[in-house]
Design an enzyme around this catalytic site. Structure first.
Site, short mmCIF file in Angstrom:
data_model
loop_
_atom_site.label_atom_id
_atom_site.label_comp_id
_atom_site.label_asym_id
_atom_site.label_seq_id
_atom_site.Cartn_x
_atom_site.Cartn_y
_atom_site.Cartn_z
N SER A 1 109.13 -83.33 104.51
CA SER A 1 110.58 -83.27 104.53
C SER A 1 110.94 -81.80 104.52
O SER A 1 110.10 -80.94 104.20
CB SER A 1 111.14 -83.97 103.28
OG SER A 1 112.47 -83.57 102.99
N TYR B 1 110.72 -85.27 93.85
CA TYR B 1 110.61 -85.49 95.29
C TYR B 1 110.18 -84.20 95.98
O TYR B 1 109.27 -84.18 96.82
CB TYR B 1 111.96 -85.97 95.82
CG TYR B 1 112.01 -86.15 97.32
CD1 TYR B 1 111.53 -87.31 97.92
CD2 TYR B 1 112.56 -85.16 98.15
CE1 TYR B 1 111.58 -87.49 99.29
CE2 TYR B 1 112.62 -85.33 99.52
CZ TYR B 1 112.13 -86.49 100.08
OH TYR B 1 112.18 -86.65 101.45
#
Length: 304
Positions: free
Chosen positions: A143, A156
């Site tokens: 990401s 995350y």
């Protein structure tokens, strides 16, 4: 080798980004194995392949944290196709909350899926990929959080930083075997990734983030409606594989962030001379990395 002779396995391949990648690969003629957890998503994906006159993928139910099942999946892919050319470690969860309040359960769940799932995919699938031979490829989906941190996604972000470091190192290891490795870092994409907290397993229910604010999370999810079409990300992923790109960025809107990272990093370096011995060690490290990227096997003996 023609695309219609190549086989790709995509974890979490029946919805969201994974399904975008799957459609791009199918459009290019790949045969597919797709893992899933949700039966409704699997049925919707199957309908797309049927409606478009495509060979149905090999659908494999899998929790990417389940190592035993991952081993079974590897054997099923081998039995069905007899080869594996592209591995896409895509499955993940997006969970938000203040990092200083996180519990062990928060860490165990998010890291277990986002980083552990990639590890499990590599350990289980690399033997078949290597046996298939040169020309194969691994894509680990991270990401933009692999570069950009923030106050609401600490775990995350940590998981994606970990995937980034693992992937960059793995590229050096597999280059001598003729297998490419790419890190895919998508930005905002039109998926349901934001709602992972609604599907949190009971085993990890003891969250430090407090009671789930469904209204706030649903409102946050509206931002994803502005995201890039997952198919477009999938097409850019495929182009990155064909170019053997080590890094695949799908979104163009991050130049300002990278400029700030670059400038802050340079400014943080001490303005002082380094001793010749340390400079030589770093020269050997850089030389070893370049040699590994070009296909030479590097050992620790090459670093001193």
């Amino acid at each position: 080798m023609k695309s219609n002779e190549r086989v790709a396995f995509i974890t979490g391949g029946v919805s969201g980004l994974g399904f975008g990648i799957a459609r791009a690969f199918s459009n290019a003629g790949f045969r597919l194995a797709l893992s899933y957890r949700n039966e409704a998503y699997r049925a919707e994906a199957e309908q797309w392949f049927a409606d478009n006159g495509r060979e149905l993928p090999l659908f494999l139910k899998l929790d990417v944290t389940d190592r035993a099942r991952f081993g079974e999946v590897a054997m099923e892919i081998d039995a069905h196709f007899g080869r594996l050319d592209v591995l896409v470690n895509n499955a993940g969860v997006s969970v938000f909350g203040p990092t200083d309040e996180a519990s062990y359960a928060d860490y165990d769940w998010i890291m277990g899926v986002n980083f552990g799932g990639v590890v499990n995919g590599l350990v289980s699938m690399l033997p078949l990929l290597k046996r298939t031979g040169p020309g194969g490829h691994v894509v680990n989906v991270a990401s933009m959080a692999a570069y950009l941190s923030g106050p609401q996604a600490g775990i995350y972000t940590a998981s994606k930083f970990a995937v980034r470091g693992l992937t960059e190192s793995l590229r050096y290891n597999l280059a001598p075997q003729g297998i490419g490795v790419s890190l895919l870092c998508p930005g905002l994409t039109r998926t349901n990734a934001w709602d992972s907290a609604f599907r949190r397993p009971e085993a990890f229910g003891d969250s430090g983030f407090g009671e789930l604010d469904r209204a706030a999370l649903t409102q946050f999810g509206t931002a994803f409606d502005l995201g890039m079409d997952p198919l477009e990300v999938g097409e850019k992923t495929l182009r990155g594989i064909e170019a053997n790109a080590g890094l695949i960025f799908s979104h163009p809107e991050y130049a300002e962030d990278f400029r700030e990272i670059y400038e802050a990093s340079l400014a943080a370096l001490p303005d002082e001379p380094a001793p010749e011995g340390r400079l030589e060690i770093e020269r050997l490290r850089r030389e070893g990395n370049r040699a590994a990227a070009s296909g030479r096997t590097i050992s620790i003996a090459d670093l001193t």
